[in-house]
Design an enzyme around this catalytic site. Structure first.
Site, short mmCIF file in Angstrom:
data_model
loop_
_atom_site.label_atom_id
_atom_site.label_comp_id
_atom_site.label_asym_id
_atom_site.label_seq_id
_atom_site.Cartn_x
_atom_site.Cartn_y
_atom_site.Cartn_z
N ASN A 177 0.78 -1.25 0.00
CA ASN A 177 0.00 0.00 0.00
C ASN A 177 0.80 1.28 0.00
O ASN A 177 0.53 2.17 0.79
CB ASN A 177 -0.87 0.06 1.24
CG ASN A 177 -2.00 -0.91 1.15
OD1 ASN A 177 -2.23 -1.48 0.09
ND2 ASN A 177 -2.70 -1.10 2.23
N CYS A 178 1.75 1.40 -0.87
CA CYS A 178 2.58 2.59 -0.76
C CYS A 178 2.43 3.52 -1.95
O CYS A 178 3.36 4.19 -2.35
CB CYS A 178 4.01 2.17 -0.62
SG CYS A 178 4.41 0.83 -1.70
#
Lengths: 349, 428, 79
Positions: free
Chosen positions: B241-242
């Site tokens: 999730n970056c």
């Protein structure tokens, strides 16, 4: 009450004359002139062409920086139009540029729907297709009776607040604008069929046609580095500690300028990064990793460069539209010129 | 490798005394779930909230979304190397809680956390507006370093999903699907007349607070490798999730990778799905060069005639995308790219940061810069405090009545670049 | 941005990690940087070495401004 429309044409279509009358000065007449008849009948009873504004193509071209546009806008404004039509210009180059220029100005300044028309190779088409709707016409005015109804239809659609469809449906020159819609099938499903077709050598398509990226000639080399004034620019999102100007972490809407006067390095108590596209830990600890004030200051002391400018210019690169980046530079380049900057280091993360 | 997915349909979620599934309703014992999550001493607090499609509810800032799955037969566990020992997964039987998700919510870690609206116009753009969501709202301990907080948040979601998945035990699936990929030579021999198609799956690994994990290993530490497609259905890949919210390949999206799902749908019919090449997206140019070389080599080695190529994120990963496309094409494998676009709010700029002439067949997942008005909601799960800082928002985008304006990139997975959604962009 | 600076006649060196993007957008003088999280320097190698790397790259970028070029040029080595 019929809706008011103003029409722009050149000296030729106004019946004033050809090349010899191309210096004809701006004039506005109530009602229709020349091709206005075709426009009027295509628009129908609910619309009225209240005025026709006329200008010679050469006059327009040579006065474009000398106030011809505001002059025309003033004339047009008086008739309080709700819609505006320019041309069509077909393959007439200067007329096409004039139509595009005035249509864009009316759209931007008077905030009303506009439409123009021209041949796809008219230089005005490339210049203005991103900004205004340009109905694609053939290359001669013999196409008037086909073209004018398309101009009228697209203008009416906009004035009535209806959804304007794609270039194929409406007949305008592709604007190169990316517009969202919900496809019947999800992307992965379409991709699977597309790769099978591609492998089999069957016809394929692309949702995103590759754009042509323009190139710029390199600026001439610096002759005397030891006396050069060097400015630092970055897209690494470095800002004053606390981000006083609220620079965005992605999709930047602006650029900022911060002082480094008297600083021998970029200290973390003075600067931070807001860039949302990389691990900020290192640059947060030492901003010199992105804005090398320390090294430039040393080089300045050694006389390797003449002067490090007292400020740096910054924005966030990630997610920032290329046109925004272009605009930022157009805004700060005059500042660099005014400050007699000789060379720039632009650091991107 | 053969995997059977047994789907248990969930059409509602409720609190209950016991965590269980009955007649398509998931009952959650919130206390028990909270206690399970709070075993992690990095978290100071946690509470559970429920969100259902159609409700006037907004969930933000969202970190990850996970579908609970349970290994029923065969080796290993779901999320191997993280929620259990490292064991090869992808065979046997796995049960899925179809229609229910764990959503992790908490104080913002970076700018990358997004929004899920359960109703209204933004709901059209978000896959998780249509699922029954068990929201795990976390509070980190004071002064926790951000990387540590992120790790705690990531584990909280996986822990919650693993806890809920226990309710699948002993259920009878409403629907069963079987997927099989044979060892390469046998797979190629099975359908000799069909085009040999593979999938190049680029994992985000830019070290931006956190990364994607493959069998528990941080994806930035891998070199490109080959994977059986079914491994992914058992949670072999866990989200980091970056990236911008719209681009997030959540853990749910790995479990439901649409490219793999759709390739299987046509497997043995119009194509022969021979396998997945797994690669990453790096922050050093040398790594980008080396890994795209290796991807091209692996595709050639496997005898792939065509490949689908997806990335996670935008900006510099566009370079990995284009390098892969160019080199794989030059090695003789035709490529179709699936991507989203960021041409600016007016749609007039270039859609991608990098380009190559080989990228001549691209499937669009939409323009993430389009601005939308997000109406006020009756209930907020999490907090709207940081909307202005989240990617897609801006200072001043919030209104007094609780509504706000933002680019659709603030919506979780709205333009996810693997073709999961129907959103697309066309040229006007 | 880099193109607009060039267009104005001010020489500019683009120091960037992802050289392919720089080539695609049309920068003319390019110096490859170390990496995205630390373009100028390498903190993993200690402060002294990191500073040295930065000094080399900045010097090379400045010298690149003095080199007449007629096409896109990547300055890979110190000169």
């Amino acid at each position: 009450m019929p809706k008011k429309v103003v029409h722009y044409i050149n000296q030729f279509f106004a019946g004033i004359g050809g090349e010899d009358k191309a210096d004809y000065k701006p004039e506005i007449r109530a009602g229709i002139v020349g091709p206005g008849l075709a426009l009027k009948s295509a628009l129908g009873n609910e619309y009225e062409v209240v005025a026709t504004v006329i200008c010679g193509d050469n006059y327009f071209g040579s006065n474009i920086d000398k106030g011809v546009v505001p002059e025309l806008l003033e004339m047009i404004k008086k008739y309080k139009p709700e819609g505006f039509v320019a041309g069509p210009a077909f393959n007439a180059g200067r007329y096409g540029v004039a139509c595009g220029t005035i249509a864009k100005a009316v759209q931007d300044e008077l905030h009303i729907p506009v439409v123009t028309g021209m041949y796809v190779e008219n230089p005005g088409a490339d210049m203005f297709k991103k900004d205004v709707y340009i109905i694609e016409t053939k290359n001669s005015s013999a196409d008037m009776r086909h073209a004018m109804p398309k101009l009228a239809a697209l203008l009416k659609k906009q004035m009535e607040g209806k959804e304007v469809l794609g270039p194929k449906e409406e007949g305008y020159i592709e604007k190169g604008i990316r517009v969202n819609y919900f496809n019947e099938r999800r992307g992965s499903e379409r991709a699977v069929d597309l790769i099978v077709a591609k492998v089999k050598g069957e016809p394929v398509y692309t949702d995103y046609p590759l754009p042509v990226v323009d190139k710029v000639a390199p600026a001439p080399a610096l002759k005397d580095l030891a006396h050069a004034r060097i400015a630092l620019v970055t897209s690494g999102g470095i800002v004053r500690q606390g981000n006083p100007d609220h620079l965005e972490s992605s999709s930047a809407s602006k650029w900022c300028k911060y002082s480094i006067e008297g600083m021998d390095h970029a200290d973390k108590k003075d600067f931070m990064t807001v860039h949302g596209g990389y691990d900020r830990a290192f640059i947060t600890e030492d901003p010199d990793l992105c804005i090398p004030v320390d090294v430039l200051r040393e080089l300045e002391k050694k006389g390797f460069i003449g002067k490090l400018m007292d400020y740096f210019i910054t924005t966030t690169g990630t997610g920032t539209a290329t046109n925004s980046a272009k605009r930022f530079a157009e805004e700060y380049v005059p500042l660099l010129k005014k400050d007699r900057v000789d060379g720039v280091l632009l650091v991107s993360t | 490798m053969k995997l059977e997915l047994g789907k248990i349909h969930i059409h509602d979620v409720q609190f209950g005394e016991q965590t269980k599934i009955e007649k398509g309703v998931l009952y959650v014992n919130a206390k028990e779930l909270e206690a399970e999550v709070l075993k992690d001493d990095r978290l100071a607090g946690c509470h559970i909230e429920l969100a259902r499609p159609g409700e006037s509810v907004r969930i933000t800032p969202v970190k990850d979304v996970i579908e609970p799955r349970l290994k029923v037969e065969g080796p290993g566990c779901v999320f191997p190397g993280i929620m259990g020992k490292v064991t090869e997964v992808g065979k046997g039987v796995t049960y899925c809680m179809d229609g229910a998700c764990v959503v992790t919510v908490g104080k913002i870690v970076g700018f990358q956390e997004g929004v899920i609206d359960m109703s209204g116009v933004a709901a059209d753009y978000c896959p998780f507006s249509k699922t029954q969501n068990v929201c795990v709202v976390m509070e980190p301990k004071e002064g926790l370093e951000t990387h540590v907080y992120e790790a705690a948040g990531r584990m909280a979601g996986l822990t919650a999903a693993t806890y809920l998945a226990k309710a699948l035990k002993g259920m009878t699936p409403d629907e069963t699907e079987t997927f099989e990929t044979k060892p390469l030579l046998e797979q190629i021999a099975q359908y000799p007349d069909l085009p040999r198609i593979g999938y190049i799956h680029m994992l985000q690994s830019q070290g931006l607070l956190h990364d994607t994990y493959y069998y528990g290993v941080d994806a930035k530490q891998i070199v490109p490798t080959i994977m059986y497609p079914t491994e992914i259905f058992d949670g072999a890949i866990v989200s980091g999730n970056c990236v911008a919210p719209c681009d997030k390949v959540t853990t749910y999206h790995h479990e439901h990778n649409p490219v793999i799902e759709d390739l299987f749908k046509k497997h043995g019919k119009t194509l022969n799905f021979i396998g997945v090449v797994l690669t990453n997206e790096n922050v050093f140019l040398m790594d980008k060069e080396r890994h795209s070389d290796m991807v091209a080599k692996l595709c050639e080695y496997m005898g792939m005639e065509g490949a689908l190529l997806t990335e996670e994120g935008y900006g510099n990963p566009d370079t990995d995308l284009m390098m892969n496309c160019r080199k794989v094409t030059q090695h003789g494998t035709k490529v179709v790219i699936i991507t989203d676009e960021f041409p600016g709010r007016d749609g007039k700029s270039y859609s991608l940061a990098d380009l190559t002439p080989e990228a001549n067949t691209m499937i669009s997942c939409g323009n993430g810069n389009i601005v939308l008005h997000f109406p006020a909601m009756d209930k907020i799960i999490g907090t709207q405090e940081s909307i202005e800082m989240q990617i897609g928002g801006w200072v001043g985008c919030k209104h007094e009545d609780g509504s706000f304006d933002a680019e659709i990139q603030i919506i979780i997975a709205s333009t996810i670049a693997n073709g999961f959604n129907h959103l697309c962009a066309r040229q006007y | 941005m880099v193109k607009e600076i060039d267009r104005a006649g001010i020489p500019v060196t683009h120091i960037c990690t992802v050289v392919p993007i720089s080539l695609t957008i049309g920068a003319n003088r390019i110096v490859p940087a170390v990496g995205i999280p630390y373009p100028l320097g390498d903190p993993t190698k200690g402060e002294k070495k990191s500073h040295e790397i930065r000094e080399h790259l900045v010097t090379r970028a400045l010298k690149a401004l003095t080199v007449p070029v007629d096409k896109q040029t990547v300055f890979e080595e110190d000169f």
